[in-house]
Every structure is written in C-alpha cells, then in structure tokens.
Design an enzyme around this catalytic site. Structure first.
Site, PDB file in Angstrom:
ATOM      1  N   ASP A 148      50.213  48.538  35.983  1.00  0.00           N
ATOM      2  CA  ASP A 148      50.484  49.433  34.860  1.00  0.00           C
ATOM      3  C   ASP A 148      51.281  50.626  35.407  1.00  0.00           C
ATOM      4  O   ASP A 148      51.721  50.607  36.576  1.00  0.00           O
ATOM      5  CB  ASP A 148      49.178  49.839  34.155  1.00  0.00           C
ATOM      6  CG  ASP A 148      48.271  50.711  35.001  1.00  0.00           C
ATOM      7  OD1 ASP A 148      48.615  50.983  36.179  1.00  0.00           O
ATOM      8  OD2 ASP A 148      47.210  51.132  34.506  1.00  0.00           O
ATOM      9  N   CYS A 203      46.568  49.045  39.520  1.00  0.00           N
ATOM     10  CA  CYS A 203      46.478  50.087  38.493  1.00  0.00           C
ATOM     11  C   CYS A 203      46.028  51.367  39.200  1.00  0.00           C
ATOM     12  O   CYS A 203      46.194  51.479  40.416  1.00  0.00           O
ATOM     13  CB  CYS A 203      45.557  49.674  37.347  1.00  0.00           C
ATOM     14  SG  CYS A 203      43.837  49.349  37.793  1.00  0.00           S
ATOM     15  N   THR A 250      42.945  52.569  39.709  1.00  0.00           N
ATOM     16  CA  THR A 250      41.790  52.306  40.576  1.00  0.00           C
ATOM     17  C   THR A 250      41.713  50.867  41.079  1.00  0.00           C
ATOM     18  O   THR A 250      40.963  50.590  42.021  1.00  0.00           O
ATOM     19  CB  THR A 250      40.486  52.558  39.797  1.00  0.00           C
ATOM     20  OG1 THR A 250      40.473  51.670  38.664  1.00  0.00           O
ATOM     21  CG2 THR A 250      40.380  53.999  39.325  1.00  0.00           C
ATOM     22  N   HIS A 294      35.728  33.408  51.692  1.00  0.00           N
ATOM     23  CA  HIS A 294      34.461  32.974  51.087  1.00  0.00           C
ATOM     24  C   HIS A 294      34.536  32.735  49.581  1.00  0.00           C
ATOM     25  O   HIS A 294      33.869  31.842  49.068  1.00  0.00           O
ATOM     26  CB  HIS A 294      33.360  34.009  51.357  1.00  0.00           C
ATOM     27  CG  HIS A 294      32.848  33.970  52.766  1.00  0.00           C
ATOM     28  ND1 HIS A 294      31.637  34.507  53.137  1.00  0.00           N
ATOM     29  CD2 HIS A 294      33.399  33.458  53.904  1.00  0.00           C
ATOM     30  CE1 HIS A 294      31.451  34.319  54.446  1.00  0.00           C
ATOM     31  NE2 HIS A 294      32.516  33.701  54.933  1.00  0.00           N
ATOM     32  N   HIS A 297      31.023  27.181  51.032  1.00  0.00           N
ATOM     33  CA  HIS A 297      31.386  28.128  49.978  1.00  0.00           C
ATOM     34  C   HIS A 297      31.815  27.426  48.692  1.00  0.00           C
ATOM     35  O   HIS A 297      31.857  28.031  47.627  1.00  0.00           O
ATOM     36  CB  HIS A 297      32.510  29.050  50.457  1.00  0.00           C
ATOM     37  CG  HIS A 297      32.142  29.763  51.717  1.00  0.00           C
ATOM     38  ND1 HIS A 297      31.199  30.760  51.755  1.00  0.00           N
ATOM     39  CD2 HIS A 297      32.552  29.581  52.998  1.00  0.00           C
ATOM     40  CE1 HIS A 297      31.048  31.178  53.006  1.00  0.00           C
ATOM     41  NE2 HIS A 297      31.862  30.473  53.786  1.00  0.00           N
TER      42      HIS A 297
END
Ligand code: RB5
Length: 149
Positions: free
Chosen positions: A10, A67, A69, A100, A135
């Site tokens: 963004d 973005c 955060t 993983h 996994h």
C-alpha cells in the site's frame, strides 16, 4: 531459490517496496509489482488480493507484501485459500517460516524494518527451501482449516 516473485504494497509500504524490488532485480530475480504505484492513500487488502490471485494461479510460487506494519497485509493474505503469509521482522523467522510452514508470502512493515534488514529478509525467504517431512501433515492441517470453515 526462486527466479520470479510477485510483490505488492500500500502507500505506507511503497518506499520500502521500491528498495526491495531494486535489490531483488540486482540479484537477477524477476519481480512483478501489483501496485500500489503512487503515494496516494489506498487500502492494503486490495493489493494483498491482487498478489494472492497471482500466487493461486501459479504465476509465481512466492510473494512479498509490504504495508506500514506488515500486519494488515498478512491478515488479508491469509484469508485467501492456499496462502500462507508470515509477517516477519527478524531473519530467524523469515528462514524458519519457509522451512517449517512452507510460507508462500512474506509480509513486512516499512514502519518496522529498515531497508537493509528488509532485503536480508527477502533474500532468506526466497533462498530457503521448505523441509517437508514431518512438517507436511501440519501444513496440510492449515489447508484443512480452509475447507472446514
Ligand atoms: C496505513 O496507514 C496502515 O494502516 C497500513 O499500511 C498497515 O500498517 C495496516 O496494517
């Protein structure tokens, strides 16, 4: 290592995205940028969706979303079937989520990580292989959650 990735941001991630693109292209990685391309305020779910559609269609195996955060992008990306997005700001997590979780989208926050660390995170993400093995059943359980809800 993959030779092509999809990237998106963004407005709050635009500046860091351009630095990560420059870094990846200097390594010879083909980068497809789904936007945003301007600093005008916009909505991160739109770009998460644009990127996830390209991963779902097989245009590339891996993507990077940025973005402010990294959190909003990861929330939006993880709503899409087959997407395993990880919001990372340390190198250990960026490597381990490939090994993983078979994460296919790396999310980062421009307001959280500097450009040098972001490029290291991107490098680790695209250079690290999924381990599979023990996994795999757990990753399959993630897909099962999508179909059961
Ligand atoms: C935009 O201001 C900001 O909210 C967005 O980039 C992101 O950080 C949301 O998670």
């Amino acid at each position: 290592m993959v030779n092509k990735i999809i990237i998106g941001s963004d407005h709050a991630g635009l500046s860091l995205k351009l630095k990560v693109i420059e870094h990846l292209e200097s390594r010879g990685v083909e980068v497809v940028d789904v936007g945003t391309h301007t600093s005008d305020s916009c909505n991160y779910p739109d770009y998460a969706t644009a990127l996830c559609k390209k991963i779902q269609s097989g245009e590339a195996e891996l993507g990077i979303l940025i973005c402010g955060t990294g959190i909003g992008m990861s929330m939006a990306a993880n709503k899409h079937n087959g997407i395993r997005a990880a919001c990372c700001s340390d190198t250990f997590s960026a490597r381990m989520t490939r090994m993983h979780n078979n994460a296919n989208v790396l999310c980062m926050g421009e307001r959280v990580v500097g450009a040098g660390l972001a490029c290291d995170l991107a490098d680790l993400f695209i250079d690290t292989e999924y381990l599979g093995g023990r996994h795999e059943a757990r990753v399959q359980m993630l897909a099962d959650i999508e179909t059961s809800n």
